[in-house]
Design an enzyme around this catalytic site. Structure first.
Site, mmCIF file in Angstrom:
data_model
loop_
_atom_site.group_PDB
_atom_site.id
_atom_site.type_symbol
_atom_site.label_atom_id
_atom_site.label_comp_id
_atom_site.label_asym_id
_atom_site.label_seq_id
_atom_site.Cartn_x
_atom_site.Cartn_y
_atom_site.Cartn_z
ATOM 1 N N LYS A 16 0.835 -1.197 0.000
ATOM 2 C CA LYS A 16 0.000 0.000 0.000
ATOM 3 C C LYS A 16 0.886 1.270 0.000
ATOM 4 C CE LYS A 16 -3.686 -2.399 2.578
ATOM 5 N NZ LYS A 16 -4.522 -2.406 3.803
ATOM 6 N N TYR A 56 -11.819 -3.676 -3.224
ATOM 7 C CA TYR A 56 -12.472 -3.731 -1.913
ATOM 8 C C TYR A 56 -13.987 -3.839 -2.090
ATOM 9 C CZ TYR A 56 -8.071 -2.808 0.483
ATOM 10 O OH TYR A 56 -6.790 -2.918 0.977
ATOM 11 N N ARG A 121 -0.569 -14.968 4.431
ATOM 12 C CA ARG A 121 -1.298 -14.312 5.530
ATOM 13 C C ARG A 121 -0.566 -14.493 6.858
ATOM 14 N NH1 ARG A 121 -5.768 -10.991 4.473
ATOM 15 N NH2 ARG A 121 -6.692 -11.726 6.400
ATOM 16 N N THR A 127 -4.728 -7.806 11.016
ATOM 17 C CA THR A 127 -5.137 -6.558 10.356
ATOM 18 C C THR A 127 -4.632 -5.321 11.103
ATOM 19 O OG1 THR A 127 -7.116 -7.694 9.554
ATOM 20 C CG2 THR A 127 -7.151 -5.294 9.505
ATOM 21 N N ARG A 138 3.461 -6.911 9.327
ATOM 22 C CA ARG A 138 2.758 -5.791 9.976
ATOM 23 C C ARG A 138 3.248 -5.593 11.410
ATOM 24 N NH1 ARG A 138 -3.254 -7.454 7.752
ATOM 25 N NH2 ARG A 138 -3.229 -6.261 5.814
ATOM 26 N N ASN A 158 -1.488 -0.310 7.396
ATOM 27 C CA ASN A 158 -0.895 -1.612 7.714
ATOM 28 C C ASN A 158 -0.067 -2.187 6.564
ATOM 29 O OD1 ASN A 158 -2.985 -2.289 6.059
ATOM 30 N ND2 ASN A 158 -4.130 -3.488 7.558
ATOM 31 N N HIS A 161 -1.588 -5.470 1.486
ATOM 32 C CA HIS A 161 -2.788 -6.288 1.306
ATOM 33 C C HIS A 161 -2.350 -7.675 0.861
ATOM 34 C CE1 HIS A 161 -6.601 -7.852 -0.120
ATOM 35 N NE2 HIS A 161 -5.903 -8.294 -1.147
ATOM 36 N N GLU A 172 -8.972 -10.907 -7.357
ATOM 37 C CA GLU A 172 -8.069 -9.758 -7.213
ATOM 38 C C GLU A 172 -6.973 -9.751 -8.274
ATOM 39 O OE1 GLU A 172 -8.740 -9.422 -2.379
ATOM 40 O OE2 GLU A 172 -6.804 -10.060 -3.147
HETATM 41 O O1 CDP Z 1 -6.182 -6.651 5.156
HETATM 42 P P1 CDP Z 1 -6.908 -7.687 5.961
HETATM 43 O O2 CDP Z 1 -7.364 -8.871 5.134
HETATM 44 O O3 CDP Z 1 -6.111 -8.082 7.169
HETATM 45 O O4 CDP Z 1 -8.225 -6.998 6.554
HETATM 46 P P2 CDP Z 1 -9.700 -6.855 5.941
HETATM 47 O O5 CDP Z 1 -10.671 -7.201 7.025
HETATM 48 O O6 CDP Z 1 -9.826 -7.567 4.652
HETATM 49 O O7 CDP Z 1 -9.824 -5.289 5.703
HETATM 50 C C1 CDP Z 1 -9.234 -4.672 4.580
HETATM 51 C C2 CDP Z 1 -8.480 -3.440 5.039
HETATM 52 O O8 CDP Z 1 -9.412 -2.528 5.617
HETATM 53 C C3 CDP Z 1 -7.447 -3.647 6.148
HETATM 54 O O9 CDP Z 1 -6.185 -4.095 5.681
HETATM 55 C C4 CDP Z 1 -7.354 -2.258 6.742
HETATM 56 O O10 CDP Z 1 -6.507 -1.401 5.980
HETATM 57 C C5 CDP Z 1 -8.798 -1.772 6.628
HETATM 58 N N1 CDP Z 1 -9.541 -1.921 7.894
HETATM 59 C C6 CDP Z 1 -9.530 -0.885 8.805
HETATM 60 O O11 CDP Z 1 -8.912 0.123 8.557
HETATM 61 N N2 CDP Z 1 -10.199 -0.982 9.987
HETATM 62 C C7 CDP Z 1 -10.867 -2.091 10.279
HETATM 63 N N3 CDP Z 1 -11.551 -2.139 11.417
HETATM 64 C C8 CDP Z 1 -10.878 -3.177 9.379
HETATM 65 C C9 CDP Z 1 -10.199 -3.077 8.190
HETATM 66 MG MG MG Z 2 -8.804 -8.974 3.593
#
Ligand code: CDP
Ligand code: MG
Length: 203
Positions: A16, A56, A121, A127, A138, A158, A161, A172
């Site tokens: 990112k 997204y 992952r 996250t 992260r 973070n 992705h 994706e």
């Molecule tokens: O990236 P990851 O798969 O760990 O998380 P996700 O649940 O798929 O959410 C996508 C992205 O949304 C995250 O990487 C964060 O940048 C953002 N996010 C956030 O800012 N606050 C949250 N409570 C959940 C997600």
């Molecule tokens: Mg995700």
């Protein structure tokens, strides 16, 4: 000829804008590569709004999940969680992510390997950077929290992705790469990682 199982997968990675700006592209990719994952597609991109919106494609179920997780974390810290429901919270994150991904160049890549989706992952971490274990990308290189990002009405910074499922990875990859941009590499190291006959004594 190396016989590879059905669990050989490809996964989509985006570094990112915060990761690119902090000069962490090499470090992030080195960690994935040294585990044995192979880069099979790579580009620096100035993302379009359409790409970010598709990337997204956040569902109702996802919104409920992130709302519950963030609310529980904030309440455990005795902090207020001001969003009325999952739609308000999820909508804020979605809009913020679409903006964030377009705010600077990002680096898109496809990594390939045995169970690549889950293994990536594992190396990426949780996250929320503050909850990511040490040793993860992260956890080692970012420090953001729900408390701070929520108070600023923005998504977490973070760094990276990584696709969450094989299905997600397929969708994706199609957003960021044409099929012909994803290559196939027979590396000399493949038999060491995956070869059935390697390390067997000659009979
Ligand atoms: O990236 P990851 O798969 O760990 O998380 P996700 O649940 O798929 O959410 C996508 C992205 O949304 C995250 O990487 C964060 O940048 C953002 N996010 C956030 O800012 N606050 C949250 N409570 C959940 C997600
Ligand atoms: Mg995700």
């Amino acid at each position: 000829m190396l016989s590879l199982g059905k669990t050989m997968e490809q996964t989509l990675i985006l570094v990112k804008p915060d990761g690119v700006e902090r000069g962490l592209v090499g470090e992030i990719f080195a960690r994935l590569q040294r585990a044995g994952l192979k880069i099979v597609a790579l580009k620096m991109v100035k993302a379009t709004a359409e790409q970010c919106d598709k990337h997204y494609a956040l569902t109702e179920e996802w919104m409920k999940g992130v709302y519950d997780k963030a609310k529980a974390k904030m309440e455990s810290l005795g902090q207020p969680f001001p969003y009325p429901d999952h739609k308000a919270y999820g909508g804020m994150i979605k809009d913020g992510l679409v903006e964030f991904l377009q705010a600077g160049p990002i680096v898109a890549a496809v990594f390939e390997g045995e169970q690549a989706v889950a293994q990536t992952r594992k190396l990426v971490g949780a996250t929320e950077p503050a909850s990511s274990a040490p040793g993860t990308i992260r956890g080692d290189f970012s420090i953001d929290t729900y408390a701070l990002s929520n108070s600023q009405n923005r998504p977490l910074r973070n760094l990276i992705h990584a696709s969450g499922t094989v299905e997600e990875a397929k969708n994706e990859m199609a957003i960021w790469f044409k099929p012909e941009e994803i290559v196939s590499i027979n590396a000399t190291v493949d038999p060491v990682l995956y070869g059935a006959d390697r390390y067997r004594l000659a009979k």
